[in-house]
Enzyme design. Structure first.
Site, short mmCIF file in Angstrom:
data_model
loop_
_atom_site.label_atom_id
_atom_site.label_comp_id
_atom_site.label_asym_id
_atom_site.label_seq_id
_atom_site.Cartn_x
_atom_site.Cartn_y
_atom_site.Cartn_z
N ASP A 86 0.84 -1.21 0.00
CA ASP A 86 0.00 0.00 0.00
C ASP A 86 0.87 1.24 0.00
O ASP A 86 0.45 2.30 -0.48
CB ASP A 86 -0.93 -0.01 1.21
CG ASP A 86 -2.05 -1.01 0.96
OD1 ASP A 86 -1.85 -2.19 1.27
OD2 ASP A 86 -3.09 -0.60 0.40
O1 MRU Z 1 -7.65 -3.14 2.74
P1 MRU Z 1 -7.35 -3.53 1.31
O2 MRU Z 1 -8.08 -4.73 0.85
O3 MRU Z 1 -7.49 -2.33 0.39
O4 MRU Z 1 -5.81 -3.89 1.34
C1 MRU Z 1 -5.19 -4.30 0.16
C2 MRU Z 1 -3.75 -4.64 0.32
O5 MRU Z 1 -3.19 -4.57 1.39
C3 MRU Z 1 -3.00 -5.00 -0.93
O6 MRU Z 1 -1.99 -5.91 -0.64
C4 MRU Z 1 -2.39 -3.72 -1.54
O7 MRU Z 1 -3.34 -2.70 -1.62
C5 MRU Z 1 -1.82 -3.98 -2.89
S1 MRU Z 1 -3.08 -4.29 -4.11
C6 MRU Z 1 -2.27 -4.52 -5.58
#
Ligand code: MRU
Length: 387
Positions: A258
């Site tokens: 993220d």
């Molecule tokens: O809370 P989320 O489902 O948005 O978290 C997603 C993640 O942690 C993913 O690993 C990250 O956003 C990368 S998506 C290519």
């Protein structure tokens, strides 16, 4: 072959797959305003760092296309756009793709060529620049993901030259596939590429409590793609690694990001850090797949990353489709059930930070970054323009 698409866009129309209804139902919501995009992102009907940024950028493009902006003077039009973008930025705080997209959109809009133009042409030029830039974000993401897939598979192949005579197995966490991006995916994109090149023995995916992106979304994508795969609980990873040398041949943990900060510390879905610790202990490579849109060079270390905390019900309740006595799933009937004493105190951080020491490689669309002899990641080879 049909592909999974979280985001369907044509100029003036944006459809977003409601991921809260998966894997039971394929339902697309029309998202036509910044407010609808904010709600869609906040409620996690769309999630995943790149997908969040794309939906925010395109929803605003749709409302501009549909004539939402009544301002006429260029400065007022730009102020209108920036106000909506600042509002969208607040929808989720940890993933940096959204704020990187917003910076890009603001810069592009301010740089629109208005030479010799008066109203209404000047306004049109600004709106068109915004819309084109938002559409480019969508197109680039798909391209980035296929490049990440190739770079990641090539790097792993190099690492495991000896054992790659027989394909490796990998473990992934959360969902980083087509559902989290414009298509193909980042970490799951590498797994897809390994599979298509005959380099993958088996993919393990974690359940990813508490929101179950692994069991609800990644297992759905893996089955959809026909990739040999197995779902495990988050608490089973250590046991899986322990067996890997003799039986499982786990070559790597591959996760998304993220936010990757300047020293390589990486915020990703809660539970990523413990997988990195386990991987290091068991001699398993730990690979982060991150498009350069997920890199934040303004932040020095992971301790400065804002970690989103989510509501208690994500731990104390769960929803799903009803299973009948004979094991068939009735997808038309869903229920929300309590799985804990509803009075218990709850801590629910959505992400954690994996220190760079535990990361072996960060795979971007421009190449794979590894640590130098000083133990530090140097992003100058992939982001010279931002250093
Ligand atoms: O809370 P989320 O489902 O948005 O978290 C997603 C993640 O942690 C993913 O690993 C990250 O956003 C990368 S998506 C290519």
């Amino acid at each position: 072959m049909a592909t999974l698409q979280a985001i369907k866009y044509s100029r003036g129309k944006l459809l977003v797959l409601d991921q809260l209804r998966l894997p039971h139902e394929n339902h697309y919501d029309e998202v036509s305003t910044a407010e609808e995009a904010f709600d869609c992102i906040r409620s996690m009907r769309v999630r995943g760092a790149p997908a969040i940024a794309i939906v925010a950028a395109l929803a605003h493009a749709v409302e501009l296309h549909n004539g939402d902006c009544t301002a006429t003077e260029p400065e007022e039009v730009i102020a209108h756009i920036e106000k909506k973008l600042d509002y969208l930025k607040e929808s989720r705080p940890t993933a940096v793709d959204l704020s990187n997209a917003i910076t890009l959109l603001k810069l592009a809009t301010r740089a629109a060529n208005l030479e010799g133009l008066a109203h209404p042409e000047a306004k049109e030029a600004i709106l068109n620049t915004y819309i084109k830039t938002a559409e480019e974000i969508l197109a680039k993401d798909l391209h980035n993901n296929t490049s990440i897939g190739s770079h990641g598979a090539a790097w792993l192949q190099q690492q495991y030259n000896a054992s790659f005579e027989r394909p490796i197995s990998v473990l992934t966490h959360c969902n980083t596939g087509s559902l989290a991006t414009s298509g193909h995916g980042t970490a799951l994109g590498i797994i897809r590429t390994l599979h298509s090149e005959g380099l993958l023995k088996h993919a393990y995916c974690t359940e990813t409590r508490p929101y179950n992106q692994g069991s609800r979304l990644t297992s759905f994508e893996l089955v959809f793609e026909g990739i040999p795969s197995t779902l495990i609980c988050d608490s089973m990873a250590g046991a899986l690694f322990n067996l890997h040398r003799e039986r499982m041949n786990i070559g790597a943990v591959i996760v998304g990001a993220d936010r990757v900060v300047r020293n390589g510390d990486t915020a990703n879905k809660i539970g990523t850090y413990q997988l990195a610790v386990l991987a290091r202990h068991h001699g398993v490579k730990f690979v982060v797949a991150a498009p350069t849109t997920s890199i934040d060079l303004e932040t020095e270390t992971g301790s400065a990353i804002e970690i989103e905390e989510r509501k208690r019900e994500e731990l104390t309740q769960i929803s799903g489709a009803i299973v009948s006595e004979d094991g068939t799933v009735d997808t038309s009937k869903t229920a929300r059930v309590a799985i804990a004493d509803q009075r218990i105190g709850v801590w629910n951080p959505a992400f954690d930070v994996t220190p760079h020491e535990l990361i072996d490689a960060i795979v971007t669309e421009r190449g794979t970054v590894v640590k130098g002899a000083d133990g530090k990641f140097d992003f100058s080879q992939v982001l010279p323009e931002r250093l």
